[in-house]
Write a protein that holds these residues in place. Structure first.
Motif, PDB file in Angstrom:
ATOM      1  N   TYR A 156      -3.048  12.747   7.080  1.00 28.08           N
ATOM      2  CA  TYR A 156      -2.159  11.738   7.637  1.00 28.08           C
ATOM      3  C   TYR A 156      -2.030  10.577   6.667  1.00 28.08           C
ATOM      4  CZ  TYR A 156       0.252   8.849  11.000  1.00 28.08           C
ATOM      5  OH  TYR A 156       1.210   8.090  11.628  1.00 28.08           O
ATOM      6  N   VAL A 172       8.641  17.091  10.647  1.00 29.72           N
ATOM      7  CA  VAL A 172       7.806  16.785  11.806  1.00 29.72           C
ATOM      8  C   VAL A 172       8.482  15.763  12.710  1.00 29.72           C
ATOM      9  CG1 VAL A 172       5.665  15.680  12.519  1.00 29.72           C
ATOM     10  CG2 VAL A 172       5.630  17.326  10.674  1.00 29.72           C
ATOM     11  N   PHE A 198      -1.236   6.690   6.614  1.00 31.28           N
ATOM     12  CA  PHE A 198      -1.160   5.555   7.531  1.00 31.28           C
ATOM     13  C   PHE A 198      -0.058   4.561   7.173  1.00 31.28           C
ATOM     14  CE2 PHE A 198      -5.589   6.997   8.033  1.00 31.28           C
ATOM     15  CZ  PHE A 198      -5.565   7.259   9.383  1.00 31.28           C
ATOM     16  N   VAL A 199       0.597   4.719   6.041  1.00 37.35           N
ATOM     17  CA  VAL A 199       1.704   3.810   5.727  1.00 37.35           C
ATOM     18  C   VAL A 199       2.953   4.183   6.521  1.00 37.35           C
ATOM     19  CG1 VAL A 199       0.806   3.431   3.412  1.00 37.35           C
ATOM     20  CG2 VAL A 199       2.622   5.096   3.752  1.00 37.35           C
ATOM     21  N   ASP A 200       2.979   5.393   7.086  1.00 33.42           N
ATOM     22  CA  ASP A 200       4.127   5.800   7.888  1.00 33.42           C
ATOM     23  C   ASP A 200       3.867   5.522   9.359  1.00 33.42           C
ATOM     24  OD1 ASP A 200       5.996   6.907   5.981  1.00 33.42           O
ATOM     25  OD2 ASP A 200       4.509   8.457   5.624  1.00 33.42           O
ATOM     26  N   THR A 201       4.903   5.657  10.161  1.00 31.35           N
ATOM     27  CA  THR A 201       4.804   5.367  11.583  1.00 31.35           C
ATOM     28  C   THR A 201       4.913   6.657  12.384  1.00 31.35           C
ATOM     29  OG1 THR A 201       5.730   3.179  11.292  1.00 31.35           O
ATOM     30  CG2 THR A 201       5.878   4.108  13.490  1.00 31.35           C
ATOM     31  N   GLY A 202       3.980   6.855  13.289  1.00 30.87           N
ATOM     32  CA  GLY A 202       4.021   7.995  14.197  1.00 30.87           C
ATOM     33  C   GLY A 202       3.989   9.309  13.453  1.00 30.87           C
ATOM     34  N   SER A 203       4.719  10.303  13.971  1.00 34.39           N
ATOM     35  CA  SER A 203       4.618  11.654  13.430  1.00 34.39           C
ATOM     36  C   SER A 203       5.112  11.747  11.987  1.00 34.39           C
ATOM     37  CB  SER A 203       5.388  12.645  14.314  1.00 34.39           C
ATOM     38  OG  SER A 203       6.750  12.318  14.348  1.00 34.39           O
ATOM     39  N   ILE A 256       2.498  12.475   9.374  1.00 41.67           N
ATOM     40  CA  ILE A 256       1.802  13.760   9.281  1.00 41.67           C
ATOM     41  C   ILE A 256       2.242  14.459   8.003  1.00 41.67           C
ATOM     42  CG2 ILE A 256       1.468  16.026  10.328  1.00 41.67           C
ATOM     43  CD1 ILE A 256       1.897  14.731  13.054  1.00 41.67           C
ATOM     44  N   ILE A 284       0.897  -1.156   0.000  1.00 41.53           N
ATOM     45  CA  ILE A 284       0.000   0.000   0.000  1.00 41.53           C
ATOM     46  C   ILE A 284       0.934   1.204   0.000  1.00 41.53           C
ATOM     47  CG2 ILE A 284      -1.782   1.284   1.226  1.00 41.53           C
ATOM     48  CD1 ILE A 284      -2.858  -1.294   0.085  1.00 41.53           C
ATOM     49  N   ALA A 311      -1.877   5.616   2.003  1.00 40.99           N
ATOM     50  CA  ALA A 311      -3.222   5.399   2.550  1.00 40.99           C
ATOM     51  C   ALA A 311      -3.526   6.603   3.415  1.00 40.99           C
ATOM     52  CB  ALA A 311      -3.274   4.109   3.358  1.00 40.99           C
ATOM     53  N   ARG A 312      -4.098   7.618   2.780  1.00 44.45           N
ATOM     54  CA  ARG A 312      -4.223   8.906   3.449  1.00 44.45           C
ATOM     55  C   ARG A 312      -5.665   9.279   3.741  1.00 44.45           C
ATOM     56  NH1 ARG A 312       0.179  12.913   0.510  1.00 44.45           N
ATOM     57  NH2 ARG A 312       1.955  11.498   0.751  1.00 44.45           N
TER      58      ARG A 312
END
Lengths: 362, 362, 362
Positions: free
Chosen positions: B61, B145, B63-68, B71, B40, B43-44
């Motif tokens: 945001y 960020v 969702f494929v990334d982790t934490g901040s 953003i 994926i 996935a925003r």
């Protein structure tokens, strides 16, 4: 009227979607070394509403955190009894006026130093009742969302908070509050208290007990007083924490702050349900107004020295300016002067901070 | 008309919720070893809108990334001045046509090789003005960020981009652009430039300077040219990066790409505000049409060799087919042929990629 | 009617936003040591809808997970052919009745022990057809969202599931199902099967093969049977997994469960499209009713012992009570008695669990 609001025709189902972005920048002076920089302090999205008249729900996530640590309010509530709300899920323990007041609405960019003793959010159940002149809440809590017990029990706690507002009219408020909070440490058997210089960007703690081992449990007592008199507002809290250890001396830490604010443009801080809410400017920017302008001053202090634990003692003065161009907008500038750190790693240090924030929230 | 759109009766508050899912699969040939697989890619979810006429907000945001790190856009904007937008928060530096163009709308699945020099998003403030025939933007930025300074200062930067469109009618556009971007590295005192084979799934870099130490700052210059002539479009960019080191030689890296596309079904690429937008098919699938079909070809090259740094030089040709069944839908197939890697770890390698994507976005 | 629902006037675009919060607490008895505690089991948000009549989209995220692992449904679908749905993106492999049934709607807080053989979600494409009396689905899949291949190929798989409901009236259902699922392990060349005591909070596995090396591929066969007879429902599944190893013996693991439920308040389990759906109480709490009350009992067993692999064999009995005050609400209490663990690390252990959940979902 703000955010995305939906209700079904029979009003059996209502939904609201909202969010919050706080973008910060900070410059530091003095010792210890703290790196200048920027940060998205909070980036939250939530969905909240009511179902079948008597039930409420909320899920709120903060994208600045990683994984389950970002889960903030996540609960189900029942409001079918008169003046009584029952909640189950993840939400704040009932403790401390500055903690109960949303980060959208606190008078400064960060809470005062005794926020080191904040009870935070836990998974649990709570009953609360709210009246014009008093509120009472009590709950039983497990551990934080991100605590994973494994083979060991997680921690648990209980808390209660009572507030009394003998005067509670618009722009004329007197508030008194008392909070008790107990926590068993569970399998970690440890505790730690620490605090930054009322600034979050560098992430450097100026006082820090480090991990205290052999801690069975600790309890906190917090006393609150606050007032609103037209454009003037003031609030103060004292919090003490008593740590019970399986071996070694028991420990006592404490701290307090007192703050005052004044709206140059004549608005008043909103007070409701035992905590402070948002600001509605007399004239919005974009509608011919200049928004609301507030000056605020705070003194706060914390003492993390006791027995052989030398976490440090600190006190600071913070000057803040807030501009609310409209109810959902806020710009803040804070100057924090740490008067002294006494004991601990940063003994003798006197750092200062200049920081700014832009915020939208609804 | 697309997504969830809400406005209050007095139009003081508008909200839109939208999202984006890109699901990819890739198969690789040649050296270096790159693992076939799926991903994926994005996935925003976002919420965006206006408040009190003159204020804008956005939180997005991935969702494929982790934490901040996930953003993306998170800002507040003010549009109360004529033709001027002020922004504060997290958003893209004004630099490079292919970077300014949303990943929803770029002609290929991945941007060309010089995207290694992308300026990316930082927390900062920016002023921009947009006209039919020109745009100008300039901003001052802190770090990303996810950068946490600790005791060291975070990096900071400044950037500006000017675009000129002497011709800007529907389906008839000539675009010229120039971008400057400066960045101080802050406490990391280092820089790194790297690039994959215009494919993201395996995560393998074909050129990579590795971490270059003792880097005080670097600046980038980018020149852009583009055109739309009915169903035909073309764009090209050259970007050079100059790295200033505290010790050792200063370094120069650069790259460029040129691409062309043609809509078999007669649509035109949309151009607005100095960047490309989406495609509206003449006939949607589901409404009796066959959607929009586009062929695209790109040559791109990057050179990360300079002084003792041997990051490698690479050039590649990419052939793409895009099918837009409807404005919010897209299917893409890309074949990437890396003609040669010269120098660096993968010296002499000539990998190839076949990859496909399904996308919805609104 | 529930959640945030929007459609454009021409119905070319519909959107729905919903979510789910499950807040759990558990207390454990017996061996192995499992820590009592609390958990937000799921905290999901999704956006879903249709575009241009024939296209569907969905993005769902679970905030209890970290990074891309939290991406649940993320797909694009096409429904323009009669009785046929095509999907591309991330979604569940078609396998196992208890897995196809949403966690909102399963009869107990956790699925039965054979859920160790769940196929889970992968990125892929699937075709499915749904009729009143039968469904058929088949798909080709890559790896999970969080799998990052690097230089090695990711795993891939294929699966199909057929269901037959010779009787399918409201409150009168007979269901038979058969699923086949194949998976190649890709570059990891390994497999692992494990299971907790039908309780998620402590995170302790009672059976666990640990990582089995040199696994080229494995395939699963699952047989399903279920019925609804008014307020009574029952379902059972048997799943076997055959593991092919490059060296050493091939392995066979299996498990099954059988469960029954009864609504004291007369409701029936909803069955549609080859799986179970939610409960609509005859009278909602808040509208004068008492909601729906259900008792449920399950026996389940799993055997992870074969050849030199001693993962353990376990069987357990679970007693559950569910209260649905309204269609979007659920409270559950489960008592799990693990009758025996035979072999593996926890040989001879007989743990028990008491756990409760509050849930809202729409």
């Amino acid at each position: 009227d703000k955010g995305i609001n939906i209700k079904t025709r029979d009003e059996k189902f209502t939904s609201k979607i909202g969010g919050r972005v706080q973008a910060d920048a900070a410059a530091y002076g003095g010792e210890p070394d703290m790196g200048d920089g920027t940060e998205i302090r909070r980036a939250r999205l939530y969905i909240q509403g009511t179902m079948y008249h008597d039930w409420g729900y909320k899920l709120q996530y903060d994208f600045v955190d990683t994984g389950s640590a970002g889960i903030k309010d996540a609960y189900l509530s029942y409001t079918g009894f008169d003046n009584l709300e029952l909640k189950a899920g993840n939400f704040k323990d009932p403790f401390s006026l500055q903690e109960q007041t949303s980060s959208k609405f606190i008078s400064f960019m960060e809470r005062g130093l005794p926020s080191a003793f904040a009870a935070g959010r836990h998974i649990g159940v709570m009953a609360s009742t709210r009246h014009q002149h008093w509120t009472l809440a009590g709950g039983l809590f497990g551990d934080t969302v991100s605590a994973k017990g494994g083979a060991e029990d997680e921690g648990w706690g209980a808390g209660t908070r009572a507030t009394w507002a003998p005067v509670n009219n618009q722009a004329d408020v007197i508030h008194l509050g008392l909070g008790l909070n107990y926590r068993e440490t569970g399998g970690t058997n440890a505790a730690r208290f620490k605090q930054q210089a009322e600034s979050h960007i560098s992430g450097i703690n100026i006082v820090d007990t480090a991990t205290i081992a052999a801690v069975n449990d600790f309890y906190k007592v917090g006393a609150e007083i606050a007032t609103v008199q037209g454009p003037f507002s003031a609030q103060a809290e004292y919090i003490t924490t008593s740590v019970n250890r399986d071996s070694g001396n028991d420990l006592d830490f404490d701290g307090w702050y007192a703050q005052a604010g004044y709206f140059l443009t004549g608005e008043s801080r909103q007070y409701k349900n035992g905590k402070f809410g948002g600001i509605t400017p007399k004239g919005n920017v974009g509608d011919g107004g200049i928004g609301a302008w507030e000056l605020a001053l705070r003194y706060s202090t914390i003492d993390l020295n006791d027995a052989e634990i030398e976490g440090g003692e600190a006190d600071s003065v913070t000057l803040g300016v807030n501009w609310y161009p409209a109810p959902t907008l806020r710009f803040s500038a804070n100057y924090v002067d740490v008067l002294d750190v006494d004991g601990g790693t940063n003994d003798g240090d006197e750092p200062s901070v200049f920081q700014v924030r832009s915020q939208w929230a609804f």
